[in-house]
Motif scaffolding. Structure first.
Motif: not given
Length: 461
Positions: A189-216
């Protein structure tokens, strides 16, 4: 250098390559203005392809690059070294897709967090991570630092919101994929190389983010408890009784509560009792049922003697007032200079004892200092602030660092809970990581960035 600058100008346009005094000051320093350096240039690409071409050009010229997002970090992680190219992702902004069936949103890295939150909300969905800097911080920086915030106890860190991402390596190679699936075990799961690496291993350019149901529904309370052991007992009881709806559990020690309510203008406590203050919140789907469950929990805790006092917010205005009191930490750098702040984590059961020992140690070493302790205790995150007036001489930040991090090492804690390492904490990374872990980090850095061009001088000493 003129050859490189000419090449960068051809890639992004003359208006987006700034040099000398044309570079805005915020791109040269950090939030506390403790590090200031002059970059060779500020480059502002507008597309992921331009990021890749800029990095390829810099790689050919052996030119170091410092990626920059919203510049809201607190550890000098986006401050360029002298002569670096500062690469701003501010123009790389926009929402590319919101998929309500998959519950995902695909965004460019320079998009402000608040923009993504509002787009999700308009679709009846929730981007779960929230930060005080939401209007300025950018998604790429949130990912690069694995940002936390107030809802980690329920939804996890930013890492837990990322399903897929694209990043550009130091040589300009785009990698990764815009995965939208919760389950995908097709190799590393290569995304974990870049999450939390503070831009030292690569520069994130796009992301797909998970959404949750909006609390009521949302229920918020401010409580006073006698000691940390009771706080933990109350937390565990609340988690078991509130059916997974507990979304925030903020704890403030008396030093924090007294400072904020006596020194910050227009701040008043919702309760009169002294002790540890807890701001807790639940988010659910049925306002009447949730409030009844919430009120019953607090009544039981009062009857058991766990709570000295409690106040439930009766309106949005009162809820915002509760959170404004907790978020008054943003006033500290203005009213409390010189000041240093710490973002650490340690096992939840040890936090009370750690605070007691640290308070004693600080008073012993620096008799005239003021200190505050507060944090997202439900996810093991503690914040510490220390101030010493200028009348007592030069501010002893290095000595205070040794006090805080030295004691933390004895507890097996982490020197960074949610802000990253950057420049400020790299000397102390070994307090929380073994030599073998540090060696593996260096191996990864060497493999992905053998010329050491990406965000040099950050994270690893």
């Amino acid at each position: 250098m003129s050859t490189l600058l000419d090449e960068l100008t051809r890639i992004v346009g003359a208006a987006h390559v700034l040099t000398g005094t044309d570079i805005p000051p915020q791109h040269c320093t950090d939030w506390f203005q403790t590090h200031t350096h002059s970059p060779l240039a500020l480059v502002r690409p507008g597309t992921p392809d331009e990021v890749a071409r800029v990095m390829a050009a810099c790689h050919r010229h052996n030119q170091p690059v410092t990626p920059q997002g919203g510049l809201t970090g607190l550890v000098a992680g986006a401050v360029p070294a002298e002569g670096d190219v500062a690469l701003s992702l501010a123009r790389l902004s926009g929402i590319e897709e919101l998929d309500t069936s998959a519950g995902t949103i695909t965004v460019l890295a320079g998009t402000p967090l608040q923009t993504v939150q509002e787009a999700a909300r308009a679709a009846g969905l929730l981007l779960a991570v929230d930060l005080g800097a939401r209007g300025s911080c950018q998604i790429g920086g949130n990912i690069a630092t694995n940002a936390g915030g107030n809802r980690v106890i329920r939804y996890g860190m930013f890492r837990d919101q990322v399903l897929g991402l694209e990043a550009v390596l130091a040589d300009g190679t785009p990698v990764g994929g815009l995965n939208k699936m919760l389950k995908n075990n097709a190799g590393y799961d290569l995304k974990h190389l870049f999450i939390g690496s503070e831009g030292t291993l690569g520069i994130v350019t796009r992301a797909v983010l998970r959404l949750h149901p909006m609390p009521l529904s949302c229920c918020t309370a401010w409580c006073t408890l006698p000691d940390h052991d009771t706080v933990i007992r109350f937390l565990r009881h609340a988690q078991s009784r509130l059916a997974g709806t507990l979304s925030a559990f903020e704890v403030m020690w008396p030093d924090f509560h007294e400072l904020v309510t006596t020194r910050v203008p227009d701040m008043r406590s919702p309760v009169a009792s002294q002790g540890l203050q807890v701001l807790m919140e639940i988010e659910g789907s049925d306002a009447e049922r949730d409030m009844a469950m919430f009120s019953t929990l607090l009544e039981e805790a009062l009857e058991r003697g766990w709570l000295h006092d409690a106040a439930i917010a009766q309106s949005l205005k009162e809820r915002e007032a509760f959170w404004r009191l907790r978020d008054a930490v943003s006033e500290f750098p203005l009213m409390w200079s010189p000041y240093c702040g710490y973002d650490v984590s340690l096992p939840i059961g040890d936090i009370g004892r750690f605070v007691q020992e640290l308070q004693h140690l600080l008073r012993e070493r620096f008799p005239h200092c003021e200190h505050v302790h507060f944090g997202h205790i439900g996810d093991s995150n503690l914040h510490v602030g220390v101030h010493l007036d200028k009348q007592w001489g030069p501010f002893p930040e290095a000595e205070i660092d040794e006090c805080v991090y030295g004691l933390l090492r004895n507890y097996g804690g982490s020197v960074s809970a949610e802000h990253g390492i950057g420049q400020h904490k790299k000397a102390f990374l070994g307090h929380s990581r073994t030599p073998q872990e540090l060696a593996l980090m260096r191996t990864l850095k060497q493999a992905l960035d053998p010329k050491n061009l990406l965000n040099r001088g950050k994270v690893l000493a």
